[in-house]
Design an enzyme around this catalytic site. Structure first.
Site, mmCIF file in Angstrom:
data_model
loop_
_atom_site.group_PDB
_atom_site.id
_atom_site.type_symbol
_atom_site.label_atom_id
_atom_site.label_comp_id
_atom_site.label_asym_id
_atom_site.label_seq_id
_atom_site.Cartn_x
_atom_site.Cartn_y
_atom_site.Cartn_z
ATOM 1 N N CYS A 132 3.871 -41.405 19.399
ATOM 2 C CA CYS A 132 5.114 -41.712 20.109
ATOM 3 C C CYS A 132 6.232 -41.461 19.101
ATOM 4 C CB CYS A 132 5.092 -43.165 20.578
ATOM 5 S SG CYS A 132 6.631 -43.720 21.343
ATOM 6 N N CYS B 51 0.250 -49.878 21.781
ATOM 7 C CA CYS B 51 1.098 -49.075 20.911
ATOM 8 C C CYS B 51 1.663 -49.999 19.845
ATOM 9 C CB CYS B 51 2.225 -48.428 21.718
ATOM 10 S SG CYS B 51 3.393 -47.466 20.717
ATOM 11 N N CYS C 129 13.876 -56.478 7.107
ATOM 12 C CA CYS C 129 13.243 -55.217 6.753
ATOM 13 C C CYS C 129 13.933 -54.630 5.525
ATOM 14 C CB CYS C 129 13.340 -54.238 7.925
ATOM 15 S SG CYS C 129 12.568 -52.640 7.583
ATOM 16 N N CYS D 244 18.230 -48.434 7.431
ATOM 17 C CA CYS D 244 18.617 -47.666 8.614
ATOM 18 C C CYS D 244 19.931 -48.217 9.159
ATOM 19 C CB CYS D 244 17.524 -47.748 9.677
ATOM 20 S SG CYS D 244 15.872 -47.332 9.066
ATOM 21 N N CYS E 221 20.229 -50.324 12.482
ATOM 22 C CA CYS E 221 19.243 -51.373 12.787
ATOM 23 C C CYS E 221 19.685 -52.775 12.392
ATOM 24 C CB CYS E 221 17.924 -51.041 12.098
ATOM 25 S SG CYS E 221 16.599 -52.169 12.575
ATOM 26 N N ARG F 41 10.789 -40.735 27.341
ATOM 27 C CA ARG F 41 11.079 -42.144 27.645
ATOM 28 C C ARG F 41 12.554 -42.494 27.456
ATOM 29 N NH1 ARG F 41 7.604 -45.599 24.229
ATOM 30 N NH2 ARG F 41 6.068 -45.219 25.857
#
Length: 352
Positions: A191, A131, A56, A60, A63, A263
């Site tokens: 979400c 999702c 990616c 971040c 990550c 969640r």
């Protein structure tokens, strides 16, 4: 009829006041509000599959999928549709009501969108809620996903706007808010949550919840993640989070967004049964179920069911109300897919 109304005008001072309540008082208030909106002994169960892993371009700091860090994670291509559908069937058989698909992209490319849209259609045809998390979305991409039948789109804010630049520099906080706006405009559910334990302070946690609770419409799902420290990322040596701080976050999220599913997401493998039970008491009513959350481990499905039995919790059931006309339409789409599948290229044979 519920006594607690949803609000979108929370102040930082009000949220700080909730965080500073005595622990037992906070949990009692959160559980009371939770019972106004939900069955306290039902937990929504989701399964998450990485449909494209690694490389990616975002930076971040938490990550392992970021191409900026050497974490030993192998780059993978976009999964074939048949493999995704097979995984969704297994998830359904194990009790999941929602199937989430995540791709390590800054945003989806035009060449990959046909495959992504077909994944949505086929998983949806199994009777599962769908999702996806694919990075940033433009209005057109959000509209295409909605038309394909995507129920939820996940796009976390991660932390407060104040702390955000300490964690991510390759996209702005406003970029994330614009994606959420595009998702809402397309008619999909949101979400959106964050990660605790990245070195933020309590005011950053307060700021994140105020930002979420003051959106024009609360996210239907609010994932609260506990940082999973991965060797090779800049946060691998950050100080451990106090479990009581995490539970407080769950409780305040429940009080500020009473109608949302809250969640327990990443980090559950580091939580013992007692901590998870307190999270459920604090208002958590959704979990990811299975052995992996994208690239980090998660409690095995059987262990989750054992804990559910100990606590008298049952998986939340999604109502199925497909008409005969809808079933015939789904069958026609499946037949059309089989007749035209040779027209599409195999994204797993190309570099990302």
């Amino acid at each position: 009829m519920t006594a607690t109304t949803t609000r979108h005008d929370w102040t930082l001072q009000e949220a700080r006041g909730l965080f500073s309540l005595p622990f037992n008082d906070l949990l009692f208030r959160a559980q009371s509000v939770h019972r106004e909106y939900f069955d306290p002994n039902e937990v929504q169960v989701s399964t998450l599959l990485s449909i494209k892993t690694g490389a990616c371009p975002e930076d971040c700091k938490y990550c392992p999928q970021s191409g900026h860090y050497n974490t030993g994670l192998e780059k993978e291509k976009l999964l074939e549709i048949e493999k995704v559908v097979a995984e969704a069937r297994v998830a359904r058989e194990k009790g999941a009501s929602r199937f989430c698909m995540g791709a390590a992209w800054r945003s989806p490319s035009k060449k990959d969108m046909p495959y992504v849209l077909d994944m949505v259609r086929q998983v949806k045809s199994l009777g599962l809620e769908t999702c996806m998390t694919l990075g940033m979305l433009k209005e057109e991409e959000a509209r295409e996903l909605a038309e394909a039948g995507l129920d939820y789109y996940n796009h976390n804010l991660d932390t407060s706007e104040k702390f955000y630049n300490h964690i991510i520099t390759t996209r702005t906080y406003q970029d994330r808010l614009e994606t959420l706006d595009n998702v809402r405009k397309a008619g999909m559910k949101v979400c959106c949550g964050g990660i605790l334990g990245m070195g933020e302070d309590e005011d950053d946690r307060v700021g994140l919840l105020v930002q979420l609770a003051n959106l024009p419409q609360h996210p239907e799902s609010v994932p609260v993640n506990m940082l999973v420290k991965v060797k090779g990322t800049p946060l691998e040596d950050v100080e451990d989070l106090d479990p009581f701080d995490f539970i407080r976050m769950i409780a305040v999220a429940r009080l500020m967004m009473p109608a949302s599913h809250v969640r327990l997401s990443a980090g559950r493998e580091q939580m013992n049964e007692q901590m998870q039970a307190l999270c459920f008491m604090a208002g958590a009513n959704s979990i990811f179920y299975g052995e992996k959350l994208l690239t980090t481990s998660n409690p095995e499905a059987d262990a989750d069911m054992q804990l559910f039995r100990k606590l008298g919790i049952r998986p939340e059931q999604r109502e199925q109300c497909a008409t005969e006309e809808q079933e015939e339409e789904a069958l026609a789409e499946a037949v059309e897919y089989e007749a035209t599948r040779h027209l599409f290229y195999d994204a797993t044979r190309e570099s990302a």
